[in-house]
Design an enzyme around this catalytic site. Structure first.
Site, PDB file in Angstrom:
ATOM      1  N   LYS A   1      36.017  50.555  40.899  1.00  0.00           N
ATOM      2  CA  LYS A   1      37.374  50.470  41.441  1.00  0.00           C
ATOM      3  C   LYS A   1      37.496  51.474  42.577  1.00  0.00           C
ATOM      4  O   LYS A   1      37.313  52.678  42.396  1.00  0.00           O
ATOM      5  CB  LYS A   1      38.409  50.765  40.357  1.00  0.00           C
ATOM      6  CG  LYS A   1      39.831  50.741  40.894  1.00  0.00           C
ATOM      7  CD  LYS A   1      40.868  50.830  39.808  1.00  0.00           C
ATOM      8  CE  LYS A   1      42.257  50.879  40.407  1.00  0.00           C
ATOM      9  NZ  LYS A   1      43.303  50.952  39.385  1.00  0.00           N
TER      10      LYS A   1
ATOM     11  N   LYS B   1      36.788  45.903  42.166  1.00  0.00           N
ATOM     12  CA  LYS B   1      38.152  45.834  42.682  1.00  0.00           C
ATOM     13  C   LYS B   1      38.317  46.773  43.865  1.00  0.00           C
ATOM     14  O   LYS B   1      37.881  47.917  43.774  1.00  0.00           O
ATOM     15  CB  LYS B   1      39.089  46.245  41.548  1.00  0.00           C
ATOM     16  CG  LYS B   1      40.537  46.286  41.892  1.00  0.00           C
ATOM     17  CD  LYS B   1      41.307  46.826  40.733  1.00  0.00           C
ATOM     18  CE  LYS B   1      42.741  46.979  41.157  1.00  0.00           C
ATOM     19  NZ  LYS B   1      43.518  47.726  40.211  1.00  0.00           N
TER      20      LYS B   1
HETATM   21  C1  PBG Z   1      46.703  50.913  37.861  1.00  0.00           C
HETATM   22  C2  PBG Z   1      46.329  49.689  38.596  1.00  0.00           C
HETATM   23  C3  PBG Z   1      46.419  49.439  39.981  1.00  0.00           C
HETATM   24  C4  PBG Z   1      46.074  48.103  40.144  1.00  0.00           C
HETATM   25  C5  PBG Z   1      45.739  47.595  38.904  1.00  0.00           C
HETATM   26  N1  PBG Z   1      45.888  48.595  37.961  1.00  0.00           N
HETATM   27  C6  PBG Z   1      46.903  50.281  41.096  1.00  0.00           C
HETATM   28  C7  PBG Z   1      46.253  51.547  41.410  1.00  0.00           C
HETATM   29  O1  PBG Z   1      45.183  51.890  40.915  1.00  0.00           O
HETATM   30  O2  PBG Z   1      46.870  52.289  42.175  1.00  0.00           O
HETATM   31  C8  PBG Z   1      46.088  47.382  41.464  1.00  0.00           C
HETATM   32  C9  PBG Z   1      46.195  45.895  41.403  1.00  0.00           C
HETATM   33  C10 PBG Z   1      46.588  45.234  42.654  1.00  0.00           C
HETATM   34  O3  PBG Z   1      46.706  45.842  43.746  1.00  0.00           O
HETATM   35  O4  PBG Z   1      46.811  44.018  42.586  1.00  0.00           O
HETATM   36  N2  PBG Z   1      45.758  51.897  37.731  1.00  0.00           N
END
Ligand code: PBG
Length: 321
Positions: free
Chosen positions: A190, A245
């Site tokens: 991520k 992601k």
């Molecule tokens: C929370 C989380 C996020 C997303 C999914 N879970 C945001 C972040 O890490 O700031 C992003 C999903 C998206 O942008 O569609 N940790």
């Protein structure tokens, strides 16, 4: 080369990748209230749903053959604290949603995020001490959060927090409570991405985070070897599935993860990707139906076993037509 492209039947016959409804996970935003739905301005077509409407929408997803939904809560601001303790309240919005969905629909997968950002006043995914996000103390809270969500009936716990060691710790915590059957989908690779902007609007964490960022725990977009190490660790710690992601800007990572590890590999077509395609389509600059399907086939071509996408319902309908 053109003989194999000369007619629809031969194009279908020689197609290497195939997108089906079985590849879709639908992320949805839930809010408090009854029969309430609030549009997300930076994600046209996406709405935050109160629990009753989320249950109904899950029924639609199931009827379309979508295998799973992923739940994200819009926490009322008055419940946010520096330590994000609402995350471990077994009667919080997520747990009530999971119970309501499972009561009505037991044959669709329910996935819950594990991270503190929907619950913290600073919008970070972990606990902050002296300006730093502390790892091990956060992991302890994440274990409790995973436990209450699993107890509420969640099928798959998806840690999106990027703390070190959380997969192993959560696996052990669940096993110790007789929750061996609950799966772990690790947000392994991520990245610290600006493509999450609209999501933070949707769950209301954008104001909390302000100008801060998550670069001390989410990955540097310049790196790929590091993604391999993250995935390797998560598999060793007990992840059943891994995720990359964001999605489309990171298809090289999807390809490398799938080729290297051969485990169920998912990709998240995140909020900013959805907003780009939808925004351009709404302007009449892109053909929505065509670009959304093409984007999903690209995930499959890169090796993804499935995709989390806000367009899951629409895609399922297009695939059925
Ligand atoms: C929370 C989380 C996020 C997303 C999914 N879970 C945001 C972040 O890490 O700031 C992003 C999903 C998206 O942008 O569609 N940790």
């Amino acid at each position: 080369m053109r003989r194999n492209r000369s007619a629809d039947w031969v194009r279908r016959l020689t197609s290497e990748s195939c997108l089906s409804t079985n590849d879709l996970i639908w992320p949805m935003f839930v809010q408090e209230g009854y029969s309430e739905h609030t549009p997300v301005p930076s994600m046209p077509g996406v709405e935050r749903l109160s629990i009753d409407l989320a249950v109904e929408a899950t029924g639609q997803a199931k009827a379309l053959g979508i295998p799973a939904v992923a739940i994200f809560p819009v926490t009322p601001p008055e419940l946010k604290t520096p330590d994000g303790k609402e995350a471990t309240n077994s009667d919080n919005l997520v747990c009530r949603t999971v119970r309501a969905i499972k009561e009505r629909h037991d044959d669709i997968g329910v996935i819950c995020d594990v991270a503190l950002d929907p619950y913290t006043t600073h919008g970070q995914d972990g606990i902050v001490r002296n300006g730093k996000i502390v790892n091990d103390e956060t992991v302890e809270v994440l274990c409790q959060q995973a436990f209450i969500q699993a107890t509420a009936g969640c099928d798959i716990i998806a840690p999106s927090d990027m703390m070190d060691g959380r997969i192993g710790a959560i696996r052990a915590a669940l096993d110790a409570e007789n929750l061996q059957d609950v799966g772990l989908l690790a947000y392994s690779a991520k990245y610290a991405s600006a493509f999450y902007g609209p999501f933070r609007d949707a769950v209301g964490s954008a104001q909390n985070l302000g100008t801060a960022d998550k670069r001390t725990y989410q990955m540097n977009p310049a790196n790929t070897d590091e993604a391999m190490r993250e995935v390797e660790l998560d598999i060793a710690e007990g992840a059943d599935m891994v995720m990359v992601k964001p999605g489309m800007p990171y298809l090289d990572i999807v390809r490398r993860v799938k080729e290297t590890f051969g485990v169920p590999t998912f990709a998240y077509q995140v909020s900013g990707e959805y907003a780009m395609l939808r925004g351009a389509a709404d302007q009449g600059w892109l053909d929505w139906d065509k670009v959304i399907l093409e984007s999903l086939v690209s995930f499959k071509r890169a090796g993804a076993d499935g995709v989390l996408t806000y367009a899951a319902l629409e895609i399922a309908k297009l695939l059925r037509a």
